[in-house]
Scaffold this motif. Sequence first.
Motif, PDB file in Angstrom:
ATOM      1  N   ASP A   1     -11.981-103.487 -26.083  1.00 45.07           N
ATOM      2  CA  ASP A   1     -13.031-104.248 -25.409  1.00 45.07           C
ATOM      3  C   ASP A   1     -13.801-105.119 -26.390  1.00 45.07           C
ATOM      4  O   ASP A   1     -14.833-105.673 -26.065  1.00 45.07           O
ATOM      5  N   TRP A   2     -13.259-105.256 -27.600  1.00 44.75           N
ATOM      6  CA  TRP A   2     -13.950-106.019 -28.637  1.00 44.75           C
ATOM      7  C   TRP A   2     -13.286-107.377 -28.784  1.00 44.75           C
ATOM      8  O   TRP A   2     -12.070-107.479 -28.874  1.00 44.75           O
ATOM      9  N   THR A   3     -14.082-108.461 -28.779  1.00 45.95           N
ATOM     10  CA  THR A   3     -13.503-109.801 -28.809  1.00 45.95           C
ATOM     11  C   THR A   3     -13.948-110.651 -29.975  1.00 45.95           C
ATOM     12  O   THR A   3     -13.445-111.749 -30.165  1.00 45.95           O
ATOM     13  N   ALA A   4     -14.895-110.216 -30.790  1.00 46.11           N
ATOM     14  CA  ALA A   4     -15.437-110.996 -31.904  1.00 46.11           C
ATOM     15  C   ALA A   4     -16.133-112.253 -31.440  1.00 46.11           C
ATOM     16  O   ALA A   4     -16.281-113.198 -32.178  1.00 46.11           O
ATOM     17  N   VAL A   5     -16.555-112.263 -30.192  1.00 48.77           N
ATOM     18  CA  VAL A   5     -17.236-113.447 -29.655  1.00 48.77           C
ATOM     19  C   VAL A   5     -18.745-113.243 -29.678  1.00 48.77           C
ATOM     20  O   VAL A   5     -19.497-114.118 -30.104  1.00 48.77           O
ATOM     21  N   ASP A   6     -19.190-112.084 -29.236  1.00 48.00           N
ATOM     22  CA  ASP A   6     -20.621-111.823 -29.155  1.00 48.00           C
ATOM     23  C   ASP A   6     -21.067-111.035 -30.367  1.00 48.00           C
ATOM     24  O   ASP A   6     -20.703-109.884 -30.527  1.00 48.00           O
TER      25      ASP A   6
ATOM     26  N   ARG B   1     -14.969-113.251 -55.348  1.00 49.98           N
ATOM     27  CA  ARG B   1     -15.856-112.087 -55.472  1.00 49.98           C
ATOM     28  C   ARG B   1     -17.022-112.198 -54.503  1.00 49.98           C
ATOM     29  O   ARG B   1     -17.446-111.200 -53.900  1.00 49.98           O
ATOM     30  N   LEU B   2     -17.532-113.402 -54.353  1.00 48.89           N
ATOM     31  CA  LEU B   2     -18.686-113.604 -53.480  1.00 48.89           C
ATOM     32  C   LEU B   2     -18.358-113.271 -52.033  1.00 48.89           C
ATOM     33  O   LEU B   2     -19.115-112.540 -51.378  1.00 48.89           O
ATOM     34  N   ILE B   3     -17.236-113.770 -51.513  1.00 48.65           N
ATOM     35  CA  ILE B   3     -16.927-113.517 -50.107  1.00 48.65           C
ATOM     36  C   ILE B   3     -16.569-112.049 -49.894  1.00 48.65           C
ATOM     37  O   ILE B   3     -16.854-111.482 -48.833  1.00 48.65           O
ATOM     38  N   ALA B   4     -15.997-111.396 -50.909  1.00 43.73           N
ATOM     39  CA  ALA B   4     -15.742-109.956 -50.794  1.00 43.73           C
ATOM     40  C   ALA B   4     -17.054-109.192 -50.730  1.00 43.73           C
ATOM     41  O   ALA B   4     -17.221-108.263 -49.926  1.00 43.73           O
ATOM     42  N   ASP B   5     -18.025-109.588 -51.569  1.00 42.08           N
ATOM     43  CA  ASP B   5     -19.325-108.930 -51.590  1.00 42.08           C
ATOM     44  C   ASP B   5     -20.090-109.178 -50.296  1.00 42.08           C
ATOM     45  O   ASP B   5     -20.650-108.253 -49.704  1.00 42.08           O
ATOM     46  N   VAL B   6     -20.099-110.430 -49.852  1.00 40.16           N
ATOM     47  CA  VAL B   6     -20.811-110.773 -48.622  1.00 40.16           C
ATOM     48  C   VAL B   6     -20.211-110.033 -47.432  1.00 40.16           C
ATOM     49  O   VAL B   6     -20.933-109.526 -46.565  1.00 40.16           O
ATOM     50  N   SER B   7     -18.892-109.966 -47.371  1.00 38.68           N
ATOM     51  CA  SER B   7     -18.232-109.246 -46.278  1.00 38.68           C
ATOM     52  C   SER B   7     -18.664-107.789 -46.260  1.00 38.68           C
ATOM     53  O   SER B   7     -18.902-107.204 -45.196  1.00 38.68           O
ATOM     54  N   ASP B   8     -18.801-107.203 -47.450  1.00 30.44           N
ATOM     55  CA  ASP B   8     -19.193-105.802 -47.526  1.00 30.44           C
ATOM     56  C   ASP B   8     -20.664-105.610 -47.197  1.00 30.44           C
ATOM     57  O   ASP B   8     -21.062-104.537 -46.744  1.00 30.44           O
ATOM     58  N   LEU B   9     -21.480-106.631 -47.408  1.00 30.71           N
ATOM     59  CA  LEU B   9     -22.874-106.545 -46.979  1.00 30.71           C
ATOM     60  C   LEU B   9     -22.971-106.580 -45.458  1.00 30.71           C
ATOM     61  O   LEU B   9     -23.819-105.914 -44.868  1.00 30.71           O
ATOM     62  N   VAL B  10     -22.085-107.350 -44.830  1.00 34.40           N
ATOM     63  CA  VAL B  10     -22.072-107.419 -43.367  1.00 34.40           C
ATOM     64  C   VAL B  10     -21.581-106.097 -42.778  1.00 34.40           C
ATOM     65  O   VAL B  10     -22.163-105.566 -41.826  1.00 34.40           O
TER      66      VAL B  10
ATOM     67  N   GLY C   1     -11.711-110.182 -39.164  1.00 34.79           N
ATOM     68  CA  GLY C   1     -10.874-109.530 -40.163  1.00 34.79           C
ATOM     69  C   GLY C   1     -11.042-108.028 -40.149  1.00 34.79           C
ATOM     70  O   GLY C   1     -10.060-107.275 -40.190  1.00 34.79           O
ATOM     71  N   TYR C   2     -12.275-107.573 -40.070  1.00 30.89           N
ATOM     72  CA  TYR C   2     -12.507-106.131 -40.113  1.00 30.89           C
ATOM     73  C   TYR C   2     -11.987-105.431 -38.868  1.00 30.89           C
ATOM     74  O   TYR C   2     -11.314-104.396 -38.954  1.00 30.89           O
ATOM     75  N   TYR C   3     -12.287-105.985 -37.712  1.00 27.62           N
ATOM     76  CA  TYR C   3     -11.937-105.276 -36.478  1.00 27.62           C
ATOM     77  C   TYR C   3     -10.492-105.482 -36.033  1.00 27.62           C
ATOM     78  O   TYR C   3     -10.070-104.922 -35.026  1.00 27.62           O
ATOM     79  N   THR C   4      -9.724-106.276 -36.788  1.00 27.30           N
ATOM     80  CA  THR C   4      -8.275-106.301 -36.573  1.00 27.30           C
ATOM     81  C   THR C   4      -7.562-105.434 -37.609  1.00 27.30           C
ATOM     82  O   THR C   4      -6.335-105.358 -37.612  1.00 27.30           O
ATOM     83  N   SER C   5      -8.330-104.788 -38.476  1.00 28.38           N
ATOM     84  CA  SER C   5      -7.739-103.849 -39.434  1.00 28.38           C
ATOM     85  C   SER C   5      -7.575-102.485 -38.775  1.00 28.38           C
ATOM     86  O   SER C   5      -8.181-102.200 -37.735  1.00 28.38           O
TER      87      SER C   5
ATOM     88  N   GLY D   1     -18.160-114.736 -38.146  1.00 26.32           N
ATOM     89  CA  GLY D   1     -17.146-114.449 -37.136  1.00 26.32           C
ATOM     90  C   GLY D   1     -15.814-114.073 -37.755  1.00 26.32           C
ATOM     91  O   GLY D   1     -15.127-113.156 -37.279  1.00 26.32           O
ATOM     92  N   LEU D   2     -15.429-114.741 -38.837  1.00 26.06           N
ATOM     93  CA  LEU D   2     -14.171-114.405 -39.506  1.00 26.06           C
ATOM     94  C   LEU D   2     -14.248-113.042 -40.182  1.00 26.06           C
ATOM     95  O   LEU D   2     -13.262-112.284 -40.192  1.00 26.06           O
ATOM     96  N   ILE D   3     -15.413-112.719 -40.753  1.00 28.41           N
ATOM     97  CA  ILE D   3     -15.578-111.398 -41.363  1.00 28.41           C
ATOM     98  C   ILE D   3     -15.393-110.306 -40.308  1.00 28.41           C
ATOM     99  O   ILE D   3     -14.672-109.319 -40.519  1.00 28.41           O
TER     100      ILE D   3
END
Length: 210
Positions: free
Chosen positions: A203-208, A48-57, A166-170, A161-163
């Motif tokens: 053009d999105w790489t999840a690096v910056d 639940r925590l990582i789901a909530d934190v991901s949604d805050l991001v 995950g989002y931008y590969t959806s 970075g993983l959040i």
Amino acid sequence: MSGAKNGWNRREFTAGAALLALALGIPAAGVKLTDLDAADLPSDRQRRLIADVSDLVIPRTDTPGARDVGVGDFVVLALAHGLSGTGAPMASETITAAVAPFRRRNGSLRHLPWLEHRLDRAAGGDFLRHDLAERTRLLAALDAEAFAQGAPPSPWTALKGLILTGYYTSEAGGSQELRYELVPGKWEWDIPLQPGMRAFSSDWTAVDFG
């Protein structure tokens, strides 16, 4: 200890597995859904925590938020697979008194227990019991600390970075939050930027980020 005994099931993991497969560049069938090692299974609260934190991001706006597309479960699976180096032993210079209790025998970090402890301590108790504004404030403080110039390495940078990955590969992240155009498309050497123009998903790489 199996995933089924901890409430995990194939249907619940499907969204996270699909995102992880995209990030790894493998078929979704190649991602194990319930066969995680016992040490990699989060508690229900950590999930639940990582789901909530991901949604805050990445909250829901005019496009779906991180919770909507299953980013929390993606992070769980990504950590179990060691994505972005999260399964590697920690470098000696990154081991502090704050992270040492969360190291595995192989020297890698248990990221979700660390995050749970870090946020609960900052909240003076149960992070998840606070309202949205306070949870946002507490996470923003952690983020600012982790990305401050000259700050020591923080496990939060890998988690964030993983959040984002995950989002931008959806589908929502890659074609709604970002601007998607089928490749090869056409060559345009100079594209004038307009107010509100979305970044291109190609053009999105999840690096910056930060």
